[in-house]
Design a protein around this motif. Structure first.
Motif, mmCIF file in Angstrom:
data_model
loop_
_atom_site.group_PDB
_atom_site.id
_atom_site.type_symbol
_atom_site.label_atom_id
_atom_site.label_comp_id
_atom_site.label_asym_id
_atom_site.label_seq_id
_atom_site.Cartn_x
_atom_site.Cartn_y
_atom_site.Cartn_z
ATOM 1 N N PRO A 115 -38.066 96.407 -20.601
ATOM 2 C CA PRO A 115 -39.366 96.905 -21.051
ATOM 3 C C PRO A 115 -39.837 98.044 -20.156
ATOM 4 C CG PRO A 115 -39.568 94.749 -20.021
ATOM 5 C CD PRO A 115 -38.108 95.036 -20.146
ATOM 6 N N LEU A 116 -40.535 98.957 -20.727
ATOM 7 C CA LEU A 116 -41.022 100.095 -19.953
ATOM 8 C C LEU A 116 -42.040 99.631 -18.940
ATOM 9 C CD1 LEU A 116 -41.424 102.597 -22.877
ATOM 10 C CD2 LEU A 116 -39.772 102.724 -21.013
ATOM 11 N N ASP A 117 -42.026 100.252 -17.791
ATOM 12 C CA ASP A 117 -42.955 99.851 -16.744
ATOM 13 C C ASP A 117 -44.335 100.431 -17.042
ATOM 14 O OD1 ASP A 117 -43.831 98.616 -14.584
ATOM 15 O OD2 ASP A 117 -42.661 99.758 -13.118
ATOM 16 N N THR A 118 -45.328 99.708 -16.564
ATOM 17 C CA THR A 118 -46.701 100.155 -16.792
ATOM 18 C C THR A 118 -46.944 101.490 -16.101
ATOM 19 O OG1 THR A 118 -47.291 97.845 -16.722
ATOM 20 C CG2 THR A 118 -49.088 99.424 -16.643
ATOM 21 N N THR A 119 -47.579 102.372 -16.799
ATOM 22 C CA THR A 119 -47.963 103.634 -16.180
ATOM 23 C C THR A 119 -49.394 103.945 -16.581
ATOM 24 O OG1 THR A 119 -46.889 104.695 -18.036
ATOM 25 C CG2 THR A 119 -45.753 104.799 -15.923
ATOM 26 N N VAL A 120 -49.962 104.857 -15.834
ATOM 27 C CA VAL A 120 -51.322 105.279 -16.138
ATOM 28 C C VAL A 120 -51.264 106.739 -16.536
ATOM 29 C CG1 VAL A 120 -53.645 105.575 -15.262
ATOM 30 C CG2 VAL A 120 -52.278 103.663 -14.496
ATOM 31 N N THR B 330 -55.617 105.826 -19.111
ATOM 32 C CA THR B 330 -55.087 104.849 -20.051
ATOM 33 C C THR B 330 -53.866 104.177 -19.445
ATOM 34 O OG1 THR B 330 -55.712 106.412 -21.754
ATOM 35 C CG2 THR B 330 -54.426 104.510 -22.431
ATOM 36 N N PHE B 331 -53.878 102.865 -19.423
ATOM 37 C CA PHE B 331 -52.714 102.100 -18.973
ATOM 38 C C PHE B 331 -51.832 101.878 -20.185
ATOM 39 C CE2 PHE B 331 -53.743 100.428 -14.690
ATOM 40 C CZ PHE B 331 -55.017 100.951 -14.568
ATOM 41 N N VAL B 332 -50.588 102.329 -20.096
ATOM 42 C CA VAL B 332 -49.684 102.090 -21.217
ATOM 43 C C VAL B 332 -48.583 101.120 -20.779
ATOM 44 C CG1 VAL B 332 -50.107 104.254 -22.409
ATOM 45 C CG2 VAL B 332 -48.402 104.176 -20.610
ATOM 46 N N ASN B 333 -47.974 100.489 -21.746
ATOM 47 C CA ASN B 333 -46.929 99.479 -21.517
ATOM 48 C C ASN B 333 -47.410 98.341 -20.638
ATOM 49 O OD1 ASN B 333 -45.203 101.270 -22.855
ATOM 50 N ND2 ASN B 333 -44.723 102.298 -20.927
ATOM 51 N N HIS B 335 -48.081 95.395 -21.845
ATOM 52 C CA HIS B 335 -47.590 94.174 -22.471
ATOM 53 C C HIS B 335 -48.652 93.082 -22.438
ATOM 54 C CE1 HIS B 335 -43.869 96.300 -22.316
ATOM 55 N NE2 HIS B 335 -43.990 96.430 -21.020
ATOM 56 N N TRP B 362 -52.465 103.022 -8.474
ATOM 57 C CA TRP B 362 -51.966 104.358 -8.754
ATOM 58 C C TRP B 362 -52.818 105.378 -8.015
ATOM 59 C CZ3 TRP B 362 -51.491 100.468 -12.192
ATOM 60 C CH2 TRP B 362 -50.297 100.359 -12.907
#
Lengths: 546, 656
Positions: A115-120, B330-333, B335, B362
């Motif tokens: 799964p892709l890692d969380t990024t901002v 925006t936080f993406v991925n 889950h 971050w």
């Protein structure tokens, strides 16, 4: 009474091996079970809220259980909300669809993607209170503010001629560049229809692509000019243009001048596509509708848009030296602009044009199969245009229809039944009656309707008599319809039409006048097209019957 | 003397006098009476059954609904407490079945206003539950106060007497306190006050709210700031004497403090200077009186102070006409695993707490650079970048903090961004250093999950809120809490420091917001009015107002000094996760699960309330300035930087 009936308790007890639970015990336990359930749910909702979610998950229930020092329930952990299925035959019984998974499948399956890692990612939601139209933001309903700004700017430019602006360096973000490259690649190599469809959907709905509009319009203009022989590409380009025009978030007006010529080219070009089999007619139709929609949408902003367009088209239409394909395109273009345009520009020239067209359609005079086919296409387009125009007229005078059209129905039914016989022999025998073949074609296409019509035959007798009394101009039609089997009336009708020619011409010339009797228009059109024209008055007809 | 003695004496007297007949008649009557009373009690006992409640209530209800329009809404208010107490009485007497049907029959009437309470009460299925459920217990123990005008009160009494519905009378007497006011009935708009039928009785709230709250700003810090600022920009802001006079009058009227007008004058000049001409209604800060800090505050290093001053000078004026810019992280991925976000005061650091017990930070300023260098210089640099990041596996763009053993529910940066606090479901609080990327302290004190945590405005102190119904104040150097605030009847869901560090506010699942004195640990205000769990709080920078947002999407503005709701802000359709005031206190930003950021004009209301205070009316509404919808991102947190740039953060969620 309550959510948990005592039967449930009994069933649960049995399932864990207590068979002899008395009903009193169950009855006492039931309300307490319900209370505990509610308590757990209350705690679970708290956990859900603090996880900043609005959908309860199994994890929340587990956390609630652990808050109460209860062992969590195993086997329900999923990241997604559980999917419940309704049990067949029960209104309010649900179960979780839990599929059996074979271990072998799991073991043999390739490793899932990590799964892709969380990024901002960061973007501007608003700049000084205004939301910028970028892909990250939700689409804004209407771009009203930018339009106003532009108007203001225009005003300024007019007032201050001295204010010369330096060319603005337009910076495109990397994402937009990628987007543009991807779309143009999709357009040009056409190998992935599904992806192309997605791209079109994106073009017609994305709010952030405004900066790309000049690039797209340039691209379309450029490609159309360059690859007139590549029909699929042209089609793709027109679809892109359509998507862009549909997009409510972009401001395409300033680029219309660039798009319009390419779209008109796709209507009236002499040759589109390089193979005989290419269905360039469809492209012409498509572009004609597209141009018409542009006129409808921006006509009020650019007053001369439609007049310029019609001038171009009319020019193509009336120039005998142009190819038939061009004529076809022009007719389609004009008819897409609406019945009133047809009435004003096509009908007055109809008769003259048909005289020119006639030799092209006949087997004897035009030996080239291709050319003859084209001529028939043009004829079809003309009839379609005239027909819609007529239909539009008649809509305004439903009263007028009630009687004559009844009869029309009837003999159309007959035509349908008789045509199969005459199909073969009509072209040679009907030398001077070019209308018949096309008529057949059209009738064949509308078989469901003719079936309806044939049901109505019992009323034939009334229809005949009434028509004879009401509208003399209708008589030829009834007779020919009734007797088309023998092909006798051909000469007969030709005579009538000849004798009426001057009148027909004047009727058509006057067609644009609002007060013109639709009945006489119908008559004159009938002179030119034969029964085919009646197809266009069916819908109204139906209303009358209903 | 006993009754029996009297009887004996009486009979002896009658015998002595020879009143035989009288004696017999008396005896007959006595027997009849005793048997009759027995029968009567028997009858009443059987009658006390469910039917009586049901009939009584339905009659009362139809009477109330058909009463005079002018008094109807007052009388209707009586119905709800009667309803729930009838229900609970039925349960307590063991008539479960009837209680259930009673509840279901009349439930609809009250669903609009009390849905959440009803959902809870619905779960009461046996007398023992009454004892167990805190809502039911507190409801039964306390009395409800209802304001009625004299005439409606009389109407009600007349009705109850005329119809002989003693059951209803009993319920009403037992559980309702009437505050009878002479004159006209209260207008419907005031209903909101009465509606909050919270367990804690209103008396306590009223009593508590009598206490004085010194909501002014800190003397020391502000003074220093304004001195520096006014020194640096002395040249500007000479005129506006009139304004200053006006302000002075207003202020002295409010504050009632003497000898600060000179300071005040300076302050006004400063505001004028900062405002760069736009000096309309934005000077709310200057109204605040000064108070002394009750905590020993940490001394601010000069360079930090300098940077704050720098920010103040560069601050963009935000008002109803000049809206702020919003930068969205925006936080993406994620889950579905992101529980909370927080943004440092300068917006450069963003922290996210996840349900897998991890905390990730971050550095947004660095992230941008990294992307740039990577894209420009290609692969040769990437190795170095990894090294720069200093994380175990190179291509991670964030710093991972691991240590908790349960979902992380909240995190908070200290004002300098040097430290980060996180609270978790494992009932601990952890302090992390963003410089060292390491865990420094683990604070154990709560017994249940810690829902919220917040650093004080000056750092060092922080406050936590927990499922164990307490809020606790801590300092960084001690592993034991300094104060424990207990009093909420349910979970404490959110906390917020007051601008002057002397108070903290807590929002709870018991639908109240409380204000606590940090020094004494006492509750000084109870704000009642929310209809569902309070999720977010914000304090205005002038220290006078507080905003609170709840589960239903309602935001309420409170006046701290009076303890009253200034006005509810309606507009969100789902949970209000976060609230933030702009630095001048002119604009309130709210972020919600309905995927919008909304900006509210707060000045207009404050102004009007100031004017209206004399008249005592509170019918004004705050204005919605603007709503910014996101694509599909619920807004988890908001933070105004010192330069008035609004930062927002949320996790992208699939539309469902």
């Amino acid at each position: 009474m309550s959510i948990v009936p005592k039967e449930t308790i009994e069933v649960i007890a049995q399932s864990i091996g207590m068979t002899n639970i008395s009903s009193d015990v169950a009855l006492t336990l039931a309300p307490d079970v319900e209370y505990r359930l509610r308590e757990i749910m209350q705690e679970a909702i708290k956990c859900m809220r603090h996880s900043k979610r609005t959908v309860l998950t199994a994890d929340d229930v587990d956390s609630a259980l652990s808050l109460r020092n209860v062992e969590p329930l195993y086997g329900f952990a999923t990241g997604d909300p559980l999917r419940f299925k309704r049990a067949v035959g029960h209104k309010d019984l649900f179960y979780i669809d839990d599929k059996d998974i074979d271990f072998k499948d799991v073991i043999e399956a390739p490793l899932p993607k990590t799964p892709l890692d969380t990024t901002v990612v960061s973007h501007w939601l608003a700049i000084e209170g205004v939301q910028p139209a970028i892909p990250e933001n939700a689409p804004i309903d209407v771009i009203s503010a930018p339009q106003e700004n532009k108007k203001l700017e225009h005003g300024k430019d007019d007032g201050l001629p001295v204010d010369i602006r330096l060319p603005v360096k337009h910076v495109l973000s990397r994402e937009l560049q990628l987007y543009f490259d991807k779309i143009t690649e999709l357009i040009t190599n056409k190998s992935e229809p599904v992806l192309f469809k997605e791209a079109l959907a994106s073009l017609s709905s994305d709010s952030g692509i405004h900066p790309l509009v000049p690039y797209f319009s340039y691209f379309i203009a450029d490609e159309v000019a360059r690859s007139l022989s590549d029909l699929p590409l042209l089609f793709a380009l027109m679809r892109v243009a359509q998507s862009l025009l549909r997009n409510p978030h972009i401001h395409i007006e300033p680029y219309l001048h660039q798009l319009m010529p390419s779209m008109i080219t796709c209507i009236v070009a002499k040759r589109l596509g390089n193979r005989l089999a290419d269905n360039h007619w469809e492209l012409r139709d498509f572009s004609a509708n597209l141009v018409a929609s542009v006129c409808k949408r921006y006509g009020h902003v650019y007053h001369n848009l439609q007049s310029r367009l019609t001038k171009t088209l009319l020019h193509a239409f009336l120039d005998p030296s142009k190819a038939l394909t061009q004529h076809y395109g022009a007719i389609r273009g004009l008819s897409a602009l609406g019945p009133s345009v047809v009435r004003l520009l096509v009908l007055p020239n109809l008769e003259t044009y048909l005289q020119l067209l006639e030799p092209e359609m006949l087997l004897e005079k035009q030996k080239n199969e291709m050319k003859r086919k084209e001529a028939w296409h043009v004829f079809g387009a003309l009839m379609c245009a005239a027909g819609t125009c007529l239909y539009d007229r008649l809509k305004m005078f439903p009263r007028l229809l009630s009687l004559p059209s009844q009869s029309i129905w009837k003999h159309k039914g007959k035509i349908a039944t008789t045509l199969p016989n005459s199909k073969r022999k009509s072209p040679p025998s009907n030398n001077h009656c070019p209308q018949q073949p096309s008529l057949k074609k059209l009738v064949d296409a509308s078989i469901p309707i003719t079936q309806v019509a044939s049901n109505m035959q019992p009323t034939t007798a009334d229809g005949f008599s009434s028509i004879a009394s009401v509208d003399p101009a209708m008589r030829p039609s009834t007779s020919s319809g009734g007797l088309s089997n023998e092909n006798i009336p051909g000469g007969n009708r030709r005579e009538t039409s000849n004798s009426r020619a001057p009148k027909t011409h004047s009727v058509l010339a006057q067609a644009w006048k609002q007060d013109l009797d639709a009945g006489s228009l119908l008559a004159s059109l009938f002179e030119l097209f034969g029964e085919g024209i009646f197809l266009f008055i069916q819908p109204v007809e139906m209303n009358v019957f209903l | 003397m006993d009754d029996e003695d009297i009887e004996k004496v009486l009979f002896a007297y009658l015998k002595k006098k020879g009143f035989w007949q009288t004696e017999r008649a008396l005896q007959d009557e006595q027997i009849k009476l005793s048997s009759g009373s027995q029968a009567g009690t028997a009858l009443s006992r059987s009658e006390r059954g469910p039917a009586l409640y049901n009939d009584g209530y339905s009659k009362l209800r139809s009477w109330a609904y058909s009463s005079l329009d002018l008094y109807k809404h007052e009388l209707l208010r009586v119905l709800y407490p009667v309803f729930i107490h009838c229900f609970m009485d039925l349960v307590a007497n063991g008539h479960m079945q009837d209680a259930r049907t009673f509840f279901q029959t009349f439930r609809e009437d009250h669903e609009l206003l009390y849905l959440r309470d009803l959902q809870k009460l619905e779960g009461i299925l046996s007398p023992s539950h009454l004892e167990e459920m805190e809502l039911a217990r507190s409801l039964r123990q306390s009395k409800v106060n209802i304001k009625l005008c004299e005439y409606s009160y009389n109407l009600l009494l007349q009705y109850l007497q005329k119809t002989q519905s003693f059951t209803m009378l009993e319920v009403i007497n037992e559980h309702i306190n009437f505050e009878v006011t002479s004159g006209q009935p209260v207008s419907i708009s005031d209903d909101s006050e009465v509606m909050a039928l919270v367990g804690s009785s209103r008396d306590i709230a009223k009593h508590v709210n009598q206490k004085e709250v010194r909501w002014g700003l800190l003397e020391d810090f502000e003074e220093r700031l304004e001195k520096t600022l006014s020194d640096s920009e002395k040249a500007e802001g000479e005129n506006k004497d009139n304004d200053v006079d006006d302000n002075k009058q207003k202020r002295s009227a409010e504050a009632g403090k003497q000898g600060i007008s000179s300071k005040k004058l300076k302050k006004d000049k400063v505001v004028g200077a900062i405002g760069k001409g736009v000096r309309s209604e934005t000077s709310t800060v200057s109204f605040a009186p000064r108070v002394k800090p009750e905590l020993t505050l940490p001394i601010m290093p000069t360079e930090v102070e300098q940077s704050i001053l720098d920010d103040l000078r560069n601050r963009v004026q935000v008002s109803s006409t000049a809206l702020p810019s919003v930068n969205f992280y925006t936080f993406v991925n994620t889950h579905n695993g992101l529980n909370c976000t927080s943004i440092s005061y300068d917006g450069s650091l963003v922290a996210g707490g996840f349900s897998d017990s991890s905390l990730k930070v971050w550095d947004m300023s660095k992230a941008g650079q990294l992307v740039k260098t990577a894209s420009m210089q290609g692969d040769s640099e990437s190795a170095q970048n990894d090294h720069l990041l200093g994380s175990d596996d190179g291509n991670r763009s964030y710093t991972l903090f691991q240590g908790h053993s349960g979902p992380v529910y909240s995190s908070s940066f200290c004002p300098t961004g040097e430290f980060l606090l996180s609270s978790s479901s494992d009932s601990t609080i952890r302090l992390w250093s963003t410089r060292l990327n390491a865990n420094l302290v683990c604070y154990k004190g709560h017994n249940y999950p810690v829902w919220d945590i917040q650093f004080g405005p000056f750092g060092h102190y922080f406050v936590s809120a927990s499922h164990d119904r307490t809020a606790r104040i801590w300092s960084m150097d001690r592993i034991q809490p300094l104060r424990i605030m207990a009093g909420h009847l349910s979970d404490v869901d959110c906390v917020q420091w007051h601008a002057n560090c002397n108070y903290i506010a807590t929002g709870s699942s018991d639908k109240t917001v409380r204000l606590w004195d940090v020094q004494t640990g006492e509750c000084v205000r109870i704000f009642i009015g929310h209809r569902s769990m309070v999720l977010s709080l914000a304090m205005s920078p002038d220290g006078r107002y507080m905003a609170s947002g709840d589960e239903d999407g309602t935001i309420m503005m409170w006046d701290l000094s009076t303890g009253r709701c200034v006005s509810p802000l309606l507009g969100h359709s789902s949970c209000v996760w976060t609230l933030a005031f702009s630095c001048e206190g002119t604009v309130l930003a709210s972020g919600s699960a309905d995927r919008t950021v909304k900006l509210w004009d707060v000045t207009s209301s404050n102004k009007t309330t100031k004017m209206d205070e004399n008249k005592g009316s509170s019918g004004n509404r705050l204005r919605l300035l603007k709503a910014f919808p996101t694509k599909s991102t619920p807004v988890y947190s908001l933070q105004f930087s010192r330069r008035n740039l609004l930062f927002a953060a949320g996790a992208l969620s699939k539309s469902c």
